[in-house]
Design an enzyme around this catalytic site. Structure first.
Site, PDB file in Angstrom:
ATOM      1  N   CYS A  77     -69.490 -24.250   0.823  1.00 52.93           N
ATOM      2  CA  CYS A  77     -70.836 -24.285   0.237  1.00 52.93           C
ATOM      3  C   CYS A  77     -70.893 -25.290  -0.919  1.00 52.93           C
ATOM      4  CB  CYS A  77     -71.258 -22.884  -0.187  1.00 52.93           C
ATOM      5  SG  CYS A  77     -73.051 -22.742  -0.493  1.00 52.93           S
ATOM      6  N   HIS A 108     -70.115 -19.311   4.507  1.00 55.07           N
ATOM      7  CA  HIS A 108     -69.408 -18.274   3.760  1.00 55.07           C
ATOM      8  C   HIS A 108     -68.840 -17.274   4.767  1.00 55.07           C
ATOM      9  CE1 HIS A 108     -70.520 -19.307  -0.319  1.00 55.07           C
ATOM     10  NE2 HIS A 108     -71.782 -19.431   0.040  1.00 55.07           N
TER      11      HIS A 108
END
Length: 483
Positions: free
Chosen positions: A325, A425
């Site tokens: 991310c 994630h």
């Protein structure tokens, strides 16, 4: 109208989150329709809800324990620290602005509390039992008048309260007595009893203390929960960042605004991880830049402290580098941010062929994706995204094949030379993928391949709930609730 039960702690990290998760599963297994609730949580560990919003991972886990789909109703207010003494305020899953702690206490809290209580009452109308988690301590003298996560919630719905102390840290009887003495008489009346958490030893040795508490306050000790090794995420605000070197030296950069570090639990269990903060420490087989609530700020922190140069040097000498991310965004060539940091165009680390532009609308979704990175090419993985950045790359890491169950075809992430980055994630919770990555690195060091032990959150919830069920007087709790 359903019932409400509240779990409060004598301190942060007492184990409220996991005790609530265990109670959610225990009462769900008994046939009750149960949901969790926390009026306000401060956390950089968040997860997508069924509505496409954002909630704390603690309430996400508790929803799974109730066998419910995670909803923003379970955590109406989420505060995400951003730095500069400010936090982003997320209400019902959506960001509504950034405020200082003082401005929040004086201007936002009262209004949001009324709305949160309305959500709680709606949950009570629709379910048999709502199990409410408190926050920190309910008796911080400087904060008590502004506290909207503890006794004010209990009083609003007349919820009996279980007070939890962490006996592993010592001083648990003093914690309970101090908390009870600082509660008002009305608040003490709401306390149902006490639970001692994380105990190592013979509970019978605690009997004199139990007798003292019952005599002084007329409240029973409801149970002593033993210290248990488990794979459930702990209180994130007090997480211990380990420094463990396994066969592989896996280093994770401990960013000032690190988020969603639960991403790395499988690496911790499979090999061991080493969280680092200094440039001179950096020289791992695998170096990971994690997610961040302040991507540009943390990139500049790395640059100012020599960490960026150390990562580039380690990569030049053979380290494999991964970004998740915000970490992926940092590893690209450029970030354009007129939204979060408002710093405009910022040069990236440059190890990945990617460019990121920040948008105001946050993407919060569950994802399935097909991996394009050669060692795991064609593998289907699952995870979730929480991001404001939009990245482009000629060499994507994967193709998103579904978003919240709906078919999709969207490239994401990037592949570089001995490096990749992804918005997924939870990528390491895909054990087959992680095994491929680790064994690739092990082969380079002349090590034998390993087979990762598979485990699931569901199994861990059930196992921990059995421990709590056998340690706590569940029958008495049911009786007090009138169930």
């Amino acid at each position: 109208m359903g019932k409400a039960l509240m779990v409060q702690g004598t301190m942060s990290g007492a184990g409220k989150s996991l005790l609530v998760a265990a109670l959610c599963r225990i009462f769900t297994n008994r046939g009750y329709d149960v949901v969790p609730f926390k009026s306000q949580n401060m956390s950089l560990n968040s997860a997508p809800s069924i509505e496409g919003g954002e909630i704390s991972r603690a309430q996400y886990l508790q929803a799974l324990a109730c066998r419910k789909k995670p909803s923003v109703k379970f955590n109406p207010i989420l505060l995400k620290p951003e730095g500069n003494m400010k936090s982003q305020v997320v209400f019902m899953g959506k960001p509504i602005g950034s405020v200082s702690a003082r401005d929040y206490m004086l201007s936002k809290k009262a209004e949001l509390f009324e709305k949160a209580v309305a959500v709680l009452k709606e949950l009570m109308e629709k379910h048999d039992l709502v199990i409410i988690e408190g926050a920190g301590s309910p008796v911080e003298i400087n904060l008590k008048d502004y506290d909207i996560a503890n006794m004010r919630v209990a009083k609003a719905v007349n919820a009996p309260v279980i007070l939890v102390a962490d006996i592993d840290r010592g001083g648990s009887f003093a914690q309970i007595v101090g908390t009870m003495e600082l509660l008002s008489e009305e608040e003490r009346e709401l306390v149902m009893g006490f639970v001692f958490n994380k105990f190592r030893g013979d509970p019978s040795l605690l009997k004199p203390g139990f007798e003292f508490l019952e005599k002084r306050y007329g409240k029973p000790v409801l149970g002593v929960v033993p210290y248990v090794e488990h794979r459930l995420p702990e209180e994130d605000s007090l997480a211990e960042f380990p420094k463990v070197k396994g066969d592989l030296h896996i280093q994770i950069i401990k960013l000032p605004h690190i988020s969603n570090f639960t991403d790395f639990e499988p690496l911790h269990w499979a090999n061991g991880v080493d969280y680092v903060t200094r440039a001179e420490e950096i020289k791992g087989d695998l170096i990971i830049i994690p997610g961040s609530k302040n991507t540009v700020g943390d990139l500049l922190w790395m640059r100012e402290n020599g960490i960026e140069d150390a990562i580039i040097e380690a990569h030049r000498e053979g380290s494999f580098v991964v970004g998740i991310c915000g970490g992926f965004q940092m590893l690209g060539k450029e970030i354009i941010d007129d939204v979060e940091s408002k710093r405009g165009r910022v040069k990236g680390i440059g190890l990945l062929p990617a460019k990121t532009v920040f948008k105001r609308q946050k993407r919060t979704n569950h994802l399935n994706a097909e991996v394009l990175w050669e060692p795991a090419r064609g593998m289907i993985v699952e995870g979730y995204e929480i991001r404001m950045g939009r990245s482009t790359s000629e060499k994507p890491f994967s193709v998103i094949t579904s978003i919240n169950g709906a078919k999709a075809f969207e490239p994401e992430g990037a592949i570089g030379e001995r490096a990749f980055g992804t918005y997924l994630h939870g990528i390491f919770h895909n054990f087959t993928f992680t095994e491929k990555l680790l064994n690739m690195l092990r082969a380079e060091k002349g090590l034998e391949p390993v087979k990762m032990e598979s485990w699931s959150i569901e199994e861990e919830i059930e196992r921990f709930a059995r421990v709590v069920r056998d340690s706590v007087d569940v029958g008495r709790i049911l009786s007090e609730l009138g169930l």
